[in-house]
Scaffold this motif. Structure first.
Motif, short mmCIF file in Angstrom:
data_model
loop_
_atom_site.label_atom_id
_atom_site.label_comp_id
_atom_site.label_asym_id
_atom_site.label_seq_id
_atom_site.Cartn_x
_atom_site.Cartn_y
_atom_site.Cartn_z
N ALA A 1 33.21 35.50 52.33
CA ALA A 1 33.43 36.73 51.57
C ALA A 1 32.64 36.76 50.28
O ALA A 1 32.63 37.78 49.57
CB ALA A 1 34.92 36.90 51.28
N GLY A 2 31.97 35.66 49.95
CA GLY A 2 31.21 35.59 48.72
C GLY A 2 32.07 35.42 47.48
O GLY A 2 31.58 35.56 46.36
N LYS A 3 33.35 35.08 47.67
CA LYS A 3 34.24 34.89 46.52
C LYS A 3 34.10 33.49 45.92
O LYS A 3 34.48 33.26 44.77
CB LYS A 3 35.69 35.14 46.95
CG LYS A 3 35.96 36.59 47.34
CD LYS A 3 37.41 36.80 47.71
CE LYS A 3 37.67 38.26 48.06
NZ LYS A 3 39.09 38.50 48.43
N ALA B 1 40.67 28.38 55.22
CA ALA B 1 40.87 29.26 54.07
C ALA B 1 39.65 29.25 53.15
O ALA B 1 39.21 30.29 52.64
CB ALA B 1 42.12 28.83 53.29
N LEU B 2 39.07 28.08 52.94
CA LEU B 2 37.88 27.96 52.09
C LEU B 2 36.68 28.61 52.77
O LEU B 2 35.86 29.26 52.12
CB LEU B 2 37.60 26.49 51.79
CG LEU B 2 38.62 25.82 50.85
CD1 LEU B 2 38.47 24.31 50.87
CD2 LEU B 2 38.46 26.35 49.43
N LYS B 3 36.57 28.45 54.09
CA LYS B 3 35.49 29.10 54.83
C LYS B 3 35.55 30.61 54.65
O LYS B 3 34.52 31.28 54.45
CB LYS B 3 35.60 28.74 56.31
CG LYS B 3 34.61 29.46 57.23
CD LYS B 3 34.80 28.99 58.67
CE LYS B 3 33.86 29.71 59.63
NZ LYS B 3 34.29 31.11 59.87
N ASP B 4 36.76 31.17 54.69
CA ASP B 4 36.91 32.62 54.51
C ASP B 4 36.45 33.05 53.12
O ASP B 4 35.80 34.10 52.96
CB ASP B 4 38.37 33.02 54.72
CG ASP B 4 38.81 32.88 56.17
OD1 ASP B 4 37.94 32.80 57.05
OD2 ASP B 4 40.04 32.83 56.42
N LEU B 5 36.79 32.26 52.09
CA LEU B 5 36.36 32.57 50.73
C LEU B 5 34.84 32.48 50.59
O LEU B 5 34.22 33.30 49.90
CB LEU B 5 37.04 31.63 49.74
CG LEU B 5 38.54 31.82 49.54
CD1 LEU B 5 39.12 30.68 48.69
CD2 LEU B 5 38.84 33.16 48.86
N LEU B 6 34.25 31.51 51.26
CA LEU B 6 32.80 31.36 51.23
C LEU B 6 32.11 32.54 51.91
O LEU B 6 31.14 33.10 51.39
CB LEU B 6 32.40 30.05 51.91
CG LEU B 6 32.81 28.75 51.22
CD1 LEU B 6 32.73 27.58 52.20
CD2 LEU B 6 31.93 28.48 50.00
N ARG C 1 33.07 26.02 61.51
CA ARG C 1 31.69 26.53 61.54
C ARG C 1 31.20 26.81 60.12
O ARG C 1 31.93 27.37 59.30
CB ARG C 1 31.62 27.82 62.35
CG ARG C 1 32.08 27.69 63.79
CD ARG C 1 31.07 27.05 64.69
NE ARG C 1 31.51 27.08 66.09
CZ ARG C 1 31.15 28.03 66.95
NH1 ARG C 1 30.36 29.03 66.56
NH2 ARG C 1 31.57 28.00 68.20
N LYS C 2 29.97 26.45 59.85
CA LYS C 2 29.37 26.73 58.54
C LYS C 2 29.02 28.21 58.43
O LYS C 2 28.35 28.76 59.31
CB LYS C 2 28.09 25.90 58.35
CG LYS C 2 27.40 26.13 57.01
CD LYS C 2 26.11 25.37 56.89
CE LYS C 2 24.97 26.04 57.61
NZ LYS C 2 24.58 27.35 57.00
N PRO C 3 29.47 28.88 57.36
CA PRO C 3 29.08 30.29 57.17
C PRO C 3 27.56 30.42 57.06
O PRO C 3 26.88 29.55 56.49
CB PRO C 3 29.76 30.66 55.85
CG PRO C 3 30.90 29.71 55.72
CD PRO C 3 30.41 28.43 56.33
N ALA C 4 27.03 31.51 57.58
CA ALA C 4 25.58 31.71 57.56
C ALA C 4 25.04 31.98 56.17
O ALA C 4 23.84 31.80 55.93
CB ALA C 4 25.22 32.87 58.49
N ASN C 5 25.92 32.39 55.23
CA ASN C 5 25.44 32.76 53.90
C ASN C 5 25.38 31.60 52.92
O ASN C 5 25.12 31.80 51.74
CB ASN C 5 26.33 33.87 53.31
CG ASN C 5 27.78 33.46 53.17
OD1 ASN C 5 28.30 32.68 53.97
ND2 ASN C 5 28.46 33.99 52.17
N ILE C 6 25.63 30.36 53.38
CA ILE C 6 25.48 29.20 52.50
C ILE C 6 24.60 28.15 53.18
O ILE C 6 24.48 28.12 54.41
CB ILE C 6 26.83 28.58 52.10
CG1 ILE C 6 27.58 28.05 53.32
CG2 ILE C 6 27.68 29.58 51.32
CD1 ILE C 6 28.82 27.25 52.97
N THR C 7 24.01 27.28 52.37
CA THR C 7 23.14 26.22 52.88
C THR C 7 23.98 25.01 53.31
O THR C 7 25.18 24.92 53.03
CB THR C 7 22.17 25.77 51.79
OG1 THR C 7 22.92 25.15 50.73
CG2 THR C 7 21.37 26.94 51.23
N PHE C 8 23.33 24.08 53.99
CA PHE C 8 24.01 22.83 54.34
C PHE C 8 24.49 22.09 53.09
O PHE C 8 25.59 21.53 53.06
CB PHE C 8 23.08 21.92 55.15
CG PHE C 8 22.94 22.29 56.59
CD1 PHE C 8 23.99 22.15 57.47
CD2 PHE C 8 21.74 22.80 57.08
CE1 PHE C 8 23.87 22.49 58.81
CE2 PHE C 8 21.60 23.15 58.41
CZ PHE C 8 22.67 23.00 59.29
#
Length: 340
Positions: A283-285, A276-281, A113-120
């Motif tokens: 979290a704003g890291k 793992a990358l989704k989690d970093l995204l 799933r795409k995080p809501a805090n980033i664009t496509f």
């Protein structure tokens, strides 16, 4: 549907926009409406078919896969009967075959799933570049909190992710780039920035626990001089195509005899690293850096820009109608040019 197709190897001129059939989906697959796709140097290498040894896998006389590209973000439109975790309407990102098209199909585990805090566009930029940076630092470099890490080529596709991932792992990060990119590299978290047009880090007094070299503008022996006695050099550069392959071969040979030289390893995308990358995204890291955005029809120009080695971050294709207007508008602008 519209897609960019390639029926022979060569320059960007071999890429042609065409109308092709919609992809079908298997029982464990999803159909995704592509909102954005990203381009990396591997797409250029596959387009040219050089080095020739690569054609043993990609097709001897012409590409086996007619539509290039691997990294996308988009919206699920349909799912196979065995798909459990995704459904129509879900916004996702991940990898597939034939990314430079309006629709793609791939197994469910190729997407998250795409995080809501980033664009496509930002989500599409993750793909190969972020996965490579993660695996180089975590698996090959085994980065630990408090270590001093230098990223040579800190403003490119892999480099911008590497700076942020190393910081997320608790390292003290130094980025090496051109003068025009220093502020950008600072803005993504680098503790120190070296302008390679003014200073040569291989001749400085500072020593690093890990150096990730995405450029290869120094010999490996020169670069290793900037390491601590127990430090590690990861060579991920050396130019495109034959130059990169040649450096990879030399790295493999040297690593057999030199303790500080990490051996090259094969990098591949997988679901666990995507999570793992989704989690970093989320979290704003980590925030993907977009070097420029092009419409799908301008894919040849976008790949030519990446091939020139001037991209500051990741180059993205804006494909679907839902792509973020503010970023998609950047496709009308001339992308900034800098070497690293």
């Amino acid at each position: 549907m519209k897609a960019i197709t390639q029926d022979r190897y060569g320059s960007a001129a071999v890429l042609e926009p065409r109308d092709i059939d919609m992809p079908e989906i298997g029982d464990d697959e999803v159909l995704v409406c592509v909102e954005a796709a990203s381009i990396h140097v591997g797409d250029w290498i596959l387009m040219t078919g050089v080095p020739y040894v690569m054609r043993m896998a990609t097709g001897l006389r012409k590409p086996k896969i007619r539509v290039p590209g691997t990294d996308i973000a988009g919206t699920v439109k349909a799912v196979g009967k065995d798909v459990k975790g995704l459904g129509a309407g879900n916004e996702v990102f991940g990898w597939c075959k034939g990314a430079f098209a309006e629709y793609v199909s791939a197994p469910e585990d190729h997407f998250v799933r795409k995080p809501a805090n980033i664009t496509f566009e930002q989500a599409a930029a993750v793909g190969v570049s972020a996965t490579t940076a993660l695996q180089l630092l975590r698996d090959d470099g085994k980065v630990q909190p408090g270590q001093k890490v230098l990223i040579n080529g800190a403003s490119g596709g892999v480099g911008t992710f590497a700076v942020q991932i190393a910081k997320a792992f608790g390292a003290e990060v130094t980025g090496v780039c051109s003068s025009s990119n220093m502020e950008r590299v600072r803005s993504i978290g680098a503790d120190h920035v070296i302008d390679y047009t003014q200073d040569d880090f291989t001749k400085g007094a500072e020593r690093y626990d890990l150096i990730l070299d995405n450029v290869g503008n120094h010999s490996m022996s020169e670069t290793r001089r900037a390491l601590t006695p127990n430090g590690t050099l990861i060579s991920n550069g050396g130019g495109h195509s034959d130059g990169k392959l040649g450096r990879t071969m030399r790295t493999m040979l040297v690593s057999m005899f030199v303790r500080q030289q990490a051996s090259p390893t094969v990098k591949s995308q997988n679901h666990d690293d995507l999570v793992a990358l989704k989690d970093l995204l989320e979290a704003g890291k980590v925030t993907p850096v977009i070097a420029g955005t092009y419409p799908l029809r301008q894919t040849p120009a976008a790949i030519a820009h990446v091939a020139a080695g001037h991209a500051q971050g990741t180059v993205v294709l804006s494909v679907g109608l839902q792509s973020t207007p503010a970023i998609a508008a950047a496709s009308t602008m001339t992308p900034a040019v800098a070497s690293t």
